[in-house]
Design a protein around this motif. Sequence first.
Motif, PDB file in Angstrom:
ATOM      1  N   ALA A 173       5.590   3.709   2.382  1.00  0.00           N
ATOM      2  CA  ALA A 173       5.088   4.997   2.856  1.00  0.00           C
ATOM      3  C   ALA A 173       3.910   4.867   3.804  1.00  0.00           C
ATOM      4  CB  ALA A 173       4.700   5.869   1.655  1.00  0.00           C
ATOM      5  N   ARG A 174       3.003   3.926   3.531  1.00  0.00           N
ATOM      6  CA  ARG A 174       1.751   3.856   4.276  1.00  0.00           C
ATOM      7  C   ARG A 174       1.675   2.667   5.231  1.00  0.00           C
ATOM      8  NH1 ARG A 174       0.787   8.449   4.848  1.00  0.00           N
ATOM      9  NH2 ARG A 174      -1.176   7.756   5.815  1.00  0.00           N
ATOM     10  N   VAL A 175       2.554   1.680   5.069  1.00  0.00           N
ATOM     11  CA  VAL A 175       2.554   0.534   5.989  1.00  0.00           C
ATOM     12  C   VAL A 175       3.988   0.265   6.431  1.00  0.00           C
ATOM     13  CG1 VAL A 175       1.547  -1.748   6.395  1.00  0.00           C
ATOM     14  CG2 VAL A 175       0.764  -0.401   4.429  1.00  0.00           C
ATOM     15  N   PRO A 176       4.614   1.235   7.095  1.00  0.00           N
ATOM     16  CA  PRO A 176       6.022   1.045   7.485  1.00  0.00           C
ATOM     17  C   PRO A 176       6.214  -0.036   8.541  1.00  0.00           C
ATOM     18  CG  PRO A 176       5.136   3.039   8.474  1.00  0.00           C
ATOM     19  CD  PRO A 176       4.092   2.545   7.513  1.00  0.00           C
ATOM     20  N   ARG A 177       5.149  -0.314   9.302  1.00  0.00           N
ATOM     21  CA  ARG A 177       5.236  -1.338  10.354  1.00  0.00           C
ATOM     22  C   ARG A 177       4.002  -2.229  10.297  1.00  0.00           C
ATOM     23  NH1 ARG A 177       6.789   3.367  12.268  1.00  0.00           N
ATOM     24  NH2 ARG A 177       4.662   3.857  12.938  1.00  0.00           N
ATOM     25  N   GLY A 178       4.172  -3.435  10.810  1.00  0.00           N
ATOM     26  CA  GLY A 178       3.047  -4.344  10.931  1.00  0.00           C
ATOM     27  C   GLY A 178       2.802  -5.180   9.693  1.00  0.00           C
ATOM     28  N   PRO A 179       2.026  -6.262   9.870  1.00  0.00           N
ATOM     29  CA  PRO A 179       1.748  -7.172   8.755  1.00  0.00           C
ATOM     30  C   PRO A 179       0.758  -6.588   7.760  1.00  0.00           C
ATOM     31  CG  PRO A 179       0.523  -7.845  10.701  1.00  0.00           C
ATOM     32  CD  PRO A 179       1.409  -6.712  11.135  1.00  0.00           C
ATOM     33  N   VAL A 180       0.820  -7.110   6.537  1.00  0.00           N
ATOM     34  CA  VAL A 180      -0.055  -6.625   5.475  1.00  0.00           C
ATOM     35  C   VAL A 180      -0.561  -7.807   4.659  1.00  0.00           C
ATOM     36  CG1 VAL A 180       1.882  -6.239   3.886  1.00  0.00           C
ATOM     37  CG2 VAL A 180      -0.261  -5.021   3.531  1.00  0.00           C
ATOM     38  N   VAL A 181      -1.822  -7.719   4.223  1.00  0.00           N
ATOM     39  CA  VAL A 181      -2.416  -8.665   3.287  1.00  0.00           C
ATOM     40  C   VAL A 181      -2.613  -7.934   1.969  1.00  0.00           C
ATOM     41  CG1 VAL A 181      -4.458 -10.066   2.747  1.00  0.00           C
ATOM     42  CG2 VAL A 181      -3.569 -10.007   5.091  1.00  0.00           C
ATOM     43  N   LEU A 182      -2.192  -8.556   0.866  1.00  0.00           N
ATOM     44  CA  LEU A 182      -2.323  -7.951  -0.461  1.00  0.00           C
ATOM     45  C   LEU A 182      -3.473  -8.619  -1.210  1.00  0.00           C
ATOM     46  CD1 LEU A 182       1.450  -7.801  -1.517  1.00  0.00           C
ATOM     47  CD2 LEU A 182       0.068  -5.997  -0.446  1.00  0.00           C
ATOM     48  N   VAL A 183      -4.340  -7.793  -1.813  1.00  0.00           N
ATOM     49  CA  VAL A 183      -5.486  -8.301  -2.568  1.00  0.00           C
ATOM     50  C   VAL A 183      -5.434  -7.656  -3.948  1.00  0.00           C
ATOM     51  CG1 VAL A 183      -7.993  -8.521  -2.666  1.00  0.00           C
ATOM     52  CG2 VAL A 183      -6.837  -8.513  -0.444  1.00  0.00           C
ATOM     53  N   LEU A 202       9.878  -9.925   1.423  1.00  0.00           N
ATOM     54  CA  LEU A 202       8.706  -9.394   2.122  1.00  0.00           C
ATOM     55  C   LEU A 202       7.681 -10.470   2.433  1.00  0.00           C
ATOM     56  CD1 LEU A 202       8.014  -6.082   0.116  1.00  0.00           C
ATOM     57  CD2 LEU A 202       9.165  -6.328   2.334  1.00  0.00           C
ATOM     58  N   PHE A 203       7.660 -11.533   1.648  1.00  0.00           N
ATOM     59  CA  PHE A 203       6.616 -12.535   1.762  1.00  0.00           C
ATOM     60  C   PHE A 203       6.964 -13.542   2.865  1.00  0.00           C
ATOM     61  CE2 PHE A 203       5.889 -10.501  -2.159  1.00  0.00           C
ATOM     62  CZ  PHE A 203       4.536 -10.615  -2.418  1.00  0.00           C
ATOM     63  N   GLY A 204       6.073 -13.586   3.855  1.00  0.00           N
ATOM     64  CA  GLY A 204       6.313 -14.393   5.033  1.00  0.00           C
ATOM     65  C   GLY A 204       6.828 -13.565   6.186  1.00  0.00           C
ATOM     66  N   ALA A 205       7.397 -12.397   5.882  1.00  0.00           N
ATOM     67  CA  ALA A 205       7.873 -11.484   6.924  1.00  0.00           C
ATOM     68  C   ALA A 205       6.860 -10.355   7.102  1.00  0.00           C
ATOM     69  CB  ALA A 205       9.244 -10.925   6.541  1.00  0.00           C
ATOM     70  N   LYS A 206       6.727  -9.528   6.083  1.00  0.00           N
ATOM     71  CA  LYS A 206       5.766  -8.429   6.160  1.00  0.00           C
ATOM     72  C   LYS A 206       4.430  -8.805   5.531  1.00  0.00           C
ATOM     73  CE  LYS A 206       5.307  -3.478   5.366  1.00  0.00           C
ATOM     74  NZ  LYS A 206       5.232  -3.211   6.815  1.00  0.00           N
ATOM     75  N   VAL A 207       4.491  -9.365   4.324  1.00  0.00           N
ATOM     76  CA  VAL A 207       3.265  -9.801   3.648  1.00  0.00           C
ATOM     77  C   VAL A 207       2.865 -11.154   4.222  1.00  0.00           C
ATOM     78  CG1 VAL A 207       2.203 -10.419   1.448  1.00  0.00           C
ATOM     79  CG2 VAL A 207       3.866  -8.537   1.549  1.00  0.00           C
ATOM     80  N   THR A 208       1.718 -11.193   4.896  1.00  0.00           N
ATOM     81  CA  THR A 208       1.309 -12.414   5.584  1.00  0.00           C
ATOM     82  C   THR A 208       0.233 -13.209   4.861  1.00  0.00           C
ATOM     83  OG1 THR A 208      -0.290 -11.158   6.912  1.00  0.00           O
ATOM     84  CG2 THR A 208       1.929 -11.454   7.834  1.00  0.00           C
TER      85      THR A 208
END
Length: 385
Positions: A173-183, A202-208
Amino acid sequence: MARASRPAHSRGHTAGIVGAVVGLAAAGTAVGVAVTRIAGRRVRAAELGPAADVAELTAARLREDDPLGAAARDADRTVLVAADDGVPLAVEEIGPPDAPLTVVFVHGYTLSMASWTFQRRTLAARLATGNGHRPDARLVFYDQRGHGASGRGAPERSTIDQLARDLAAVLEARVPRGPVVLVGHSMGGMTIMGLAALRPELFGAKVTAAALISTSSGQLAELDFGLPELLTRVRAAVFPVAAWTMRHRPAFAERTRRVAADVVSAATRALSFASPDVDPALVRYVDSMIAGTPVDVIAEFYPALAGLDETGSLEPLRRVPTLVLTGDKDSLIPMAHSELLLERLPQAEYVVVPDAGHMVLLEKPTVVTERIAELLRRAGATAPR
């Protein structure tokens, strides 16, 4: 006329329940199953002062207020995201939606997004200026279901798998595009591991990149929380009774945690922090977050943590830069659990923070924030200034 006394067996039963709940408060704070100060006792996140050094909190003046109130005012957007079962999740964002990187913060058991107050403030200030033209990153915070301002779901959905689905819903919903870092901190780190099991692609593709702070992949039911053997046996005996009471007699349990407030606050301090001179403001701050979590929610999530086994979920995290951080005196989830993560994630950066307990993000905020900033650099974000 003298009032008739209750039968001895009734008094004994009630005393046993009270003892169990109080015992859970004293021993169970170790995993967040704490019964704490009355929910009306609040402190403002903004009045904790600068994050440069926790010692600066000594002079901070705290009001008994909503811990989320001041933090919400610095959000650029406050929205609700519907989980896959319709539960509304409260989300706050800082920074423009088109920032080149998004950082999503996932809080721990019985806490709320307010637990990230120091990281939120410092990173927002650093990232907001970027290169002088646009922010380097957008910060996204949300309350896990049943915690903070988010809604509650059915008791049977109080699982790590469901929390992972909730995180996936926030990302969609909030990060439909672009890379994301999860903390993630504590249960938040377990949520990230759950997402790796649920959505490994998602890991390596969206989650960087990912940060796993004061967390574990399992075997939490075996913890002794640094307690003597006798108290560990007592804790094991009272947990089932206390958990039953919180789920089936929540009003009674709420009253009991008000009566036991001072005892539980002392347990919160001892089991959440390591510094002998930790500022009382921090203890009250953690108390206020836990007090805002209904006792039956605490009881509903406990089996999911006690039975956790996410060891097999770690492989996707090998594809991205990962930070594993812990306090060297964490008695809630001891350092050995982070070392086990390192065995499965040999490429991860490992940081042990001296003289820090489970709430290392509040106790040693500068160290935690700097390590997160370094992770963002490793993930490809422009270095925060």
